[in-house]
Write a protein that holds these residues in place. Sequence first.
Motif, PDB file in Angstrom:
ATOM      1  N   LEU A 115       0.678   2.891  -3.504  1.00  0.00           N
ATOM      2  CA  LEU A 115      -0.645   2.726  -4.105  1.00  0.00           C
ATOM      3  C   LEU A 115      -0.882   3.691  -5.265  1.00  0.00           C
ATOM      4  CD1 LEU A 115      -3.331   1.282  -4.009  1.00  0.00           C
ATOM      5  CD2 LEU A 115      -4.064   2.834  -2.194  1.00  0.00           C
ATOM      6  N   GLN A 167      -7.774  -1.849  -1.741  1.00  0.00           N
ATOM      7  CA  GLN A 167      -6.898  -1.249  -0.725  1.00  0.00           C
ATOM      8  C   GLN A 167      -7.385   0.146  -0.321  1.00  0.00           C
ATOM      9  OE1 GLN A 167      -3.086  -1.793  -2.777  1.00  0.00           O
ATOM     10  NE2 GLN A 167      -2.519  -3.324  -1.268  1.00  0.00           N
ATOM     11  N   ARG A 168      -8.074   0.812  -1.224  1.00  0.00           N
ATOM     12  CA  ARG A 168      -8.638   2.123  -0.901  1.00  0.00           C
ATOM     13  C   ARG A 168     -10.026   2.018  -0.264  1.00  0.00           C
ATOM     14  NH1 ARG A 168      -6.112   3.932  -5.872  1.00  0.00           N
ATOM     15  NH2 ARG A 168      -4.639   5.612  -5.394  1.00  0.00           N
ATOM     16  N   VAL A 202       0.818  -1.216   0.000  1.00  0.00           N
ATOM     17  CA  VAL A 202       0.000   0.000   0.000  1.00  0.00           C
ATOM     18  C   VAL A 202       0.850   1.264   0.000  1.00  0.00           C
ATOM     19  CG1 VAL A 202      -1.963  -1.096   1.139  1.00  0.00           C
ATOM     20  CG2 VAL A 202      -0.161  -0.031   2.531  1.00  0.00           C
ATOM     21  N   HIS A 258      -5.710   2.327   5.194  1.00  0.00           N
ATOM     22  CA  HIS A 258      -5.983   1.502   4.019  1.00  0.00           C
ATOM     23  C   HIS A 258      -6.701   0.217   4.438  1.00  0.00           C
ATOM     24  CE1 HIS A 258      -3.781   4.033   1.297  1.00  0.00           C
ATOM     25  NE2 HIS A 258      -2.665   3.946   2.020  1.00  0.00           N
ATOM     26  N   ARG A 312      -0.166   2.693   8.136  1.00  0.00           N
ATOM     27  CA  ARG A 312      -0.917   2.097   7.023  1.00  0.00           C
ATOM     28  C   ARG A 312      -2.381   1.841   7.386  1.00  0.00           C
ATOM     29  NH1 ARG A 312       4.212  -0.251   7.182  1.00  0.00           N
ATOM     30  NH2 ARG A 312       5.407   0.047   5.240  1.00  0.00           N
TER      31      ARG A 312
END
Length: 935
Positions: A557, A593-594, A554, A768, A765
């Motif tokens: 990204l 991932q978003r 990520v 995410h 992180r």
Amino acid sequence: MQTPAVGRHEEIARLRAAVVAAASGAGRFVLVSGTAGIGKSWLAEHVGTLAADAGLLIVRGNAVDDAGMPPLWPWRRAARELPELAAALDTVTEPGGGPAAQRFRMFAEVADVLVAAAAPSGLLLVLEDLHWSDPTSLALLTHVASETPRTKVLVVGTAREPMGETLLAEQPDWLRLPHFQSLSVPGLSEHEVRYWLEQRGLTPDLARRVHERTGGTPLLVRLVIDSDMGTGDDPLLSVPGIRRLILAQLDRLPPADIEILSAAAVLGERIDTELLAEVYGSVPPSEPAAPRDQRADPVARALDAATEAGIVRRFADATTGFTHALVRDAVYADLAPSRRAAFHRAAAEALAARGGPDAAVAGAIATHWRQASGCADSPSGRQWSRRAARSARASAAYAEAIRFGQWAIDAAGATASDAERAELLIELARDEFAAGWVATSLDHCVEAGACAEQADRPDLLAEAGLVVQGVTTPTVMTQLDLLCGRALRLLEPDKHPDLIARILAQRALSAADRGAGIRARELSDQAMRAAERSTDPDVVLDAIHARHLSLAAVDFLDERTALAARAIEIAADAEQPLARLWGYVWTADAALQRGDLPGFDNALDHIELLADRRRLPIARWHLSRLRATRAALVGDFPAALDFDTAAHELAVGIGDYSLAGLHHAFRGMYAVIVGHIDRDELTAALASLAFAPKITIAQLFAPLLHAMAGDLEEARVLFAPFRLLPDTLEIGPRWAGTVYSVGLVAELLDDAETADRVFRAFAGREHHYAADGTGALICLGSIARIRADNARVAGHLDAAVDLYRQGLVMDTEIGARPFVALGHLGLARTLLARGDLSAAREAAERAAAAFRRLEMRYRLRSADALLADITAATRTADPLTRREREVHDLVAAGMTNREVANRLVLSERTVETHVRNILAKLAVTNRTELIRGPH
């Protein structure tokens, strides 16, 4: 000849209804008809089974194809099982009334016997092969049928449908019977043939060919299946009796006509009369002394004669052809090999002389050359096979391209140079990879590489190393890395700049797969810079692919999203069939991932369109895999498991068992979500690990599964080598999934030290979602919730509470219901550990309600157990019940029992009872001490 119960659902249903009706006193007469071998006897046997289950008496008879068969033979065969029937049949010999009266008396006696035998529980009379019956037997059947509509008699006859008049045309009275049913049995469908092949452990890819050659006739399908399907000859024509039976139709034709039909058989089932005339006229007679047919238009005359003999016929589309594939094949098989080869050669030359686009003629010409020369050296065969493969490839008909490509290699023989052989092998490998045959394609790449080195052709060596794209399993990548490494040492920068860029990209992929993330990013950056100077979109796409994989986490990204968009943009101009697929798969991963589910769904729509239009099995696999991921994310577990099963079946069909192994990985993560794995699942999953890639994330499944199953000591032993991974693992492909798995095992084993490493590794992180960017196996919701789990185990309770609340917001926004529930459960555990009992209860109750709605019964048990713990802790902190606490507070404020009773709308006696209980629980002697408090 018995066949398995493939298809025939409608026929069986109608026969079952007839059995039920007869058992209820409503007789039936069913005629089962169809062509030879269609399965009439099997249905007759099956109706017997149905009748036996219903308690009916069963008698059977049959006619035979024998001129010496006695009259009433089918009935006398049935009489073996019903002695009274034998006596009734003999009444025809009794004197009086003349022949007609005698016959009527016998008919009536037979009917009476059958009705009487059926009276207790019903009777099934089966008469097979009625098309061979004598007229008296058929007349008796008509009489019996007319006498039994309101009885418990079920009559089932079988008859072959000839090409001319049918048995029903000869017996019109049957159609007028109210209880008569005609059951015409069709051939099996291609789908049913495929199922039959699968049941016998044979490849379903043969279904279309078997169906076309047999018309779905079960007898013929079975002969094919029971024969050696690996031979080139049609197995049906090797079965004793069948070939001679077919060829008997030619016996009435003169030799000249048979020779013309032999030439026609070489051309196929449908006959191009002009081409036939050319082929027949260009091949000398089989015997030099034999004169050729001097009649005007001998081909037309021969086809007319063959039509009269029932060998060929005119079709609705105005073409002429053999009446059945087996007729053509029998004629073809009867040709001497030398004559067969001569006709094929003449056909190939005639078609080539005619000209036309390769899409129309190359395949036919290649086939004729193949049959003319077999697998021997044949320059013409190699040329046309290669052209046919190219044409098939242009139509995305990869299976056909593979077949023609292999033919080209066979035709090259021993005379082809090493460079020529390498080129042919590379073309074949490309088609195999496009068809999803990854393992076979890789084998041919290795073989092509060896030929290229022998020929001193580093460019071909590089091409061999670049065929297989996007498959990152270790065994595949190791072999590709070896090919690419040898090529890179031999390539000259000035002569082969594009190949060097592609080789760099391939080596970056290999480094990324080995876990060398930093090296992979360096190599992919070099590949991208080299590719920027190229005008070949394939080169750019290869560099993009390598760069994307090296940036799978990520952390990168935004760059990965841009790479995916660029891949999609240039894919239309590229020759790689999978280029656009990768772009949309990457887009879907980035969207996950978003937490962008609309973007994810849009990418899936494009993948589905690609799978449909390009007929790429690997695209269909990705589609099923990603749909399983999405379904699990939102809590639609039945759909998730169905999609996972579909993906697994596709992977097995493709032949890539690394993809098939992801089925067990998905089931393992599903078990993590629902909180349970049973012993059978554990055994199967552990067994599958023996075939899994030797990569860290796969090896972590063993301690994970053991910990889930409660085998904690075994899990600790297996987990020991992985405890330091969060501090040492380079960021790259599978980094997130690997670190998450470490944290999951740490939580199950209550390993605070390792959980702390995972907590720190995921720092920064948490905004995410948990997908690794390499083709999502599963999405586990927000990283904030995952980090919170490890914070809780590591003892960072305040941080855990904040992270759980952040994760709940994130997972709620995307509808990730299982992970919302798991977030509430983790938050409740943390709040309990922190002593915030009221908030802990609220969170646990929300978790329990969510688990109940999702039918996650094992997680619900955990929530219920947690609620029990919270209740116990509450009681320990305050021994008074809620009502007692209310009474206590009012007494402590100085109110009398009557005042308390009035305030709480209770009786004064009830208040007195509460006060006594309060004094006892708080170990005080009088209410004055309550007022002095605190308690």
